[in-house]
Scaffold this motif. Structure first.
Motif, PDB file in Angstrom:
ATOM      1  N   ARG A 279      52.649  72.959  -7.502  1.00  0.00           N
ATOM      2  CA  ARG A 279      52.051  72.232  -8.330  1.00  0.00           C
ATOM      3  C   ARG A 279      51.566  70.835  -7.612  1.00  0.00           C
ATOM      4  O   ARG A 279      52.143  70.493  -6.470  1.00  0.00           O
ATOM      5  CB  ARG A 279      53.538  71.704  -9.300  1.00  0.00           C
ATOM      6  CG  ARG A 279      52.819  70.753 -10.542  1.00  0.00           C
ATOM      7  CD  ARG A 279      54.210  70.362 -11.229  1.00  0.00           C
ATOM      8  NE  ARG A 279      54.558  68.996 -10.596  1.00  0.00           N
ATOM      9  CZ  ARG A 279      55.777  68.788 -10.697  1.00  0.00           C
ATOM     10  NH1 ARG A 279      56.919  69.540 -10.879  1.00  0.00           N
ATOM     11  NH2 ARG A 279      56.269  67.557 -10.218  1.00  0.00           N
ATOM     12  N   PHE A 280      50.522  70.401  -8.079  1.00  0.00           N
ATOM     13  CA  PHE A 280      49.890  69.193  -7.565  1.00  0.00           C
ATOM     14  C   PHE A 280      49.731  68.115  -8.400  1.00  0.00           C
ATOM     15  O   PHE A 280      49.298  68.265  -9.549  1.00  0.00           O
ATOM     16  CB  PHE A 280      48.367  69.922  -6.963  1.00  0.00           C
ATOM     17  CG  PHE A 280      48.326  70.958  -6.090  1.00  0.00           C
ATOM     18  CD1 PHE A 280      48.596  70.800  -4.724  1.00  0.00           C
ATOM     19  CD2 PHE A 280      48.042  71.974  -6.565  1.00  0.00           C
ATOM     20  CE1 PHE A 280      48.710  72.024  -3.763  1.00  0.00           C
ATOM     21  CE2 PHE A 280      48.007  73.271  -5.698  1.00  0.00           C
ATOM     22  CZ  PHE A 280      48.393  73.003  -4.355  1.00  0.00           C
ATOM     23  N   ASP A 281      50.218  66.838  -7.917  1.00  0.00           N
ATOM     24  CA  ASP A 281      50.172  65.721  -8.696  1.00  0.00           C
ATOM     25  C   ASP A 281      49.527  64.747  -7.481  1.00  0.00           C
ATOM     26  O   ASP A 281      49.728  64.562  -6.715  1.00  0.00           O
ATOM     27  CB  ASP A 281      51.627  65.127  -8.954  1.00  0.00           C
ATOM     28  CG  ASP A 281      52.572  66.171  -9.881  1.00  0.00           C
ATOM     29  OD1 ASP A 281      51.627  66.481 -11.007  1.00  0.00           O
ATOM     30  OD2 ASP A 281      53.728  66.309  -9.556  1.00  0.00           O
ATOM     31  N   VAL A 282      48.756  63.972  -8.364  1.00  0.00           N
ATOM     32  CA  VAL A 282      47.923  62.770  -7.828  1.00  0.00           C
ATOM     33  C   VAL A 282      48.979  61.621  -7.368  1.00  0.00           C
ATOM     34  O   VAL A 282      49.972  61.509  -8.069  1.00  0.00           O
ATOM     35  CB  VAL A 282      46.921  62.210  -8.652  1.00  0.00           C
ATOM     36  CG1 VAL A 282      47.087  61.499  -9.855  1.00  0.00           C
ATOM     37  CG2 VAL A 282      45.796  61.640  -7.876  1.00  0.00           C
ATOM     38  N   VAL A 283      48.747  61.306  -6.123  1.00  0.00           N
ATOM     39  CA  VAL A 283      49.580  60.184  -5.566  1.00  0.00           C
ATOM     40  C   VAL A 283      49.576  58.980  -6.482  1.00  0.00           C
ATOM     41  O   VAL A 283      48.434  58.562  -6.776  1.00  0.00           O
ATOM     42  CB  VAL A 283      49.419  59.896  -4.198  1.00  0.00           C
ATOM     43  CG1 VAL A 283      50.057  58.581  -3.736  1.00  0.00           C
ATOM     44  CG2 VAL A 283      49.572  60.989  -3.273  1.00  0.00           C
TER      45      VAL A 283
END
Ligand code: HEM
Length: 469
Positions: free
Chosen positions: A431-435
């Motif tokens: 899963r990728f979350d924006v910093v």
């Protein structure tokens, strides 16, 4: 003879040039906004008349109905210095003949045969991410650029030549950055076509050049030498591999096959045209999905249901419509190709507006993609617009990430398959979350990309770290 009956609104060419120098090419979008209330606007850039059109009917006129009255614009002369004469830069009868020869190669039937070649580098990339642990930071634009280069390199040159594709890749990336500077200067200074062509030839052949032109020449020669090495090697050791290079070498029509230099030019074009666009589209998709967790959850559910943890095959791609729609909607929201330019090769008239021969015609793609007349709630990232039964009553010329008409992107099926495969294989494991706090702003260079990249936290999916946010 044309019988123009309508006055075309004008904006100041000096203002356009100033804005472009100060802010780069993004200003084109504002130019289109300045034209609000009119679907066509004009200005002077040096000796050139420039028109921007935003109505799908006008766009259809230029790109399809009367495409014979418009050729690729002067900027493509610069591109041809690097790519040579390929589909991207060619026009007229020569373009038509080569397009007919290459269409089958890039059609779905042949592409199904290269899916395995495309999947190998994606699997390697995901495995490398897994080695980095459960939670770590990546910069998505850089990662997607490297990955899409590997994918197009593998599809072109087949197995075993990954290292060549990688070496060519870094030269291609340097070439693109230098091309951006050249494109900006050409757009602002609007020099005549012959001088752009002459300049391109000079950079290719002059023995001594100042910086950064010497770097541009070195880059072109590096790409040239490496691609020729691969072609000569393949000619000496023919294989029946179904990679794109093999198909290009075997392509023929009743007048014969492609010349070796045309194979070189088409292969270089596939590498250049085929990676940065897809990479930016994917980076935008991951960013938009991280802001829209519900759409992301639905994508993961679809991938898990269809693949159940295994590696995808060509047959799985049509079974992943939501995943594909997430990519297509990202291409609407932030179209990597943000302008489609043409030159009028004869006088023309569009809905009563006179277009003099020699004018530059531009289609500001993102302005069309966000026009509320064609898109409900255009500011919402909503993949359901691209589900199989949706959008049937939409005008065909209001969705233009791949262009439209005769010169529509020949790599469209390739890009959509690649985007779906990359999305599926990455979301299967991460899963990728924006910093938080990382500023993400579109910047129009040769493609529309995030100015500061997209810094994201990758969370490996495990039983203890569920996918949903
Ligand atoms: C998301 C990815 C992609 C986007 C957004 C994209 C966009 C475009 C657009 C807008 C055009 C039309 C330009 C014009 O009319 O002036 C075009 C043409 C072209 N694209 Fe793509 N492209 C993508 C991927 C690819 C791939 C993967 C390849 C090859 C492997 C490719 C090869 C080409 C070529 C050769 C042309 C010229 C076609 C012709 O004029 O006959 N593109 N692309």
């Amino acid at each position: 003879m044309t019988t123009a009956t309508r006055r075309t609104p004008r904006i100041s060419g000096t203002r356009v040039a100033q804005e472009m120098l100060m802010e780069g090419l993004t200003s084109f979008t504002r130019i289109a906004e300045a034209a609000s209330g009119s679907d066509i606007v004009r200005w002077r850039s040096g000796h050139r008349h420039v028109f921007a059109i935003t109505h799908p009917d006008y766009i259809e006129h230029v790109l399809r109905q009367h495409a014979d009255r418009y050729h690729k614009s002067v900027e493509y002369q610069l591109v041809s210095a690097v790519l040579g004469r390929s589909l991207f830069t060619d026009d007229g009868e020569s373009w038509r003949r080569h397009r007919m020869m290459l269409n089958p190669i890039m059609g779905r039937r042949h592409l199904n045969g290269v899916v395995d070649l495309m999947i190998d580098p994606i699997a390697e990339y995901v495995a490398a991410l897994e080695d980095r642990g459960d939670r770590f930071e990546i910069e998505m634009v850089a990662d997607m650029t490297e990955l899409t280069l590997d994918v197009v390199g593998a599809a072109l040159f087949g197995r075993g030549l990954g290292s060549v594709a990688k070496k060519i890749g870094s030269a291609v990336t340097t070439g693109l950055r230098l091309g951006e500077i050249a494109a900006r200067i050409t757009i602002v200074a609007a020099p005549p076509a012959w001088s752009v062509k002459f300049f391109g030839e000079l950079v290719h052949h002059a023995p001594l050049l100042p910086w950064p032109l010497d770097q541009a020449q070195h880059t072109m020669k590096t790409i040239d030498r490496m691609i020729w090495d691969v072609i000569h090697d393949r000619e000496a050791n023919p294989t029946d591999e179904n990679d794109l290079l093999g198909l290009l070498l075997r392509a023929r029509d009743e007048d014969g096959s492609l010349t070796a230099s045309r194979v070189r030019d088409e292969a270089t074009t596939f590498m250049v045209a085929g990676h940065e666009t897809t990479a930016n589209g994917l980076a935008w998709m991951w960013y938009l999905l991280s802001l829209n967790a519900g759409h992301r959850d639905r994508m993961v559910q679809e991938i898990d249901d269809v693949l159940d943890g295994r590696r995808p095959t060509a047959e799985d791609i049509p079974l992943l419509p939501w995943t594909s729609a997430c990519f297509q909607e990202a291409l609407r929201y932030f179209s990597p190709v943000w302008v489609i330019p043409r030159t009028a090769i004869q006088d023309d008239e569009i809905d009563g507006h006179h277009i003099p021969k020699g004018s530059t015609m531009i289609v500001p793609v993102n302005a069309v993609h966000h026009d509320p007349r064609w898109w409900d709630d255009p500011g919402a990232y909503d993949p359901s617009r691209f589900m199989p039964d949706a959008g049937r009553d939409r005008h065909r010329f209001c969705y233009l990430p791949f262009g439209a008409g005769q010169r529509v992107c020949i790599g469209m099926s390739f890009a959509l398959m690649e985007g779906t495969l990359i999305a599926a294989m990455m979301a299967q494991r991460f899963r990728f979350d924006v910093v938080p706090g990382h500023p993400v702003q579109p910047e129009a260079t040769l493609t529309l990309r995030p100015r500061n990249g997209v810094r994201m936290i990758a969370h490996q999916r495990t039983a203890t770290v569920p996918m949903t946010a």
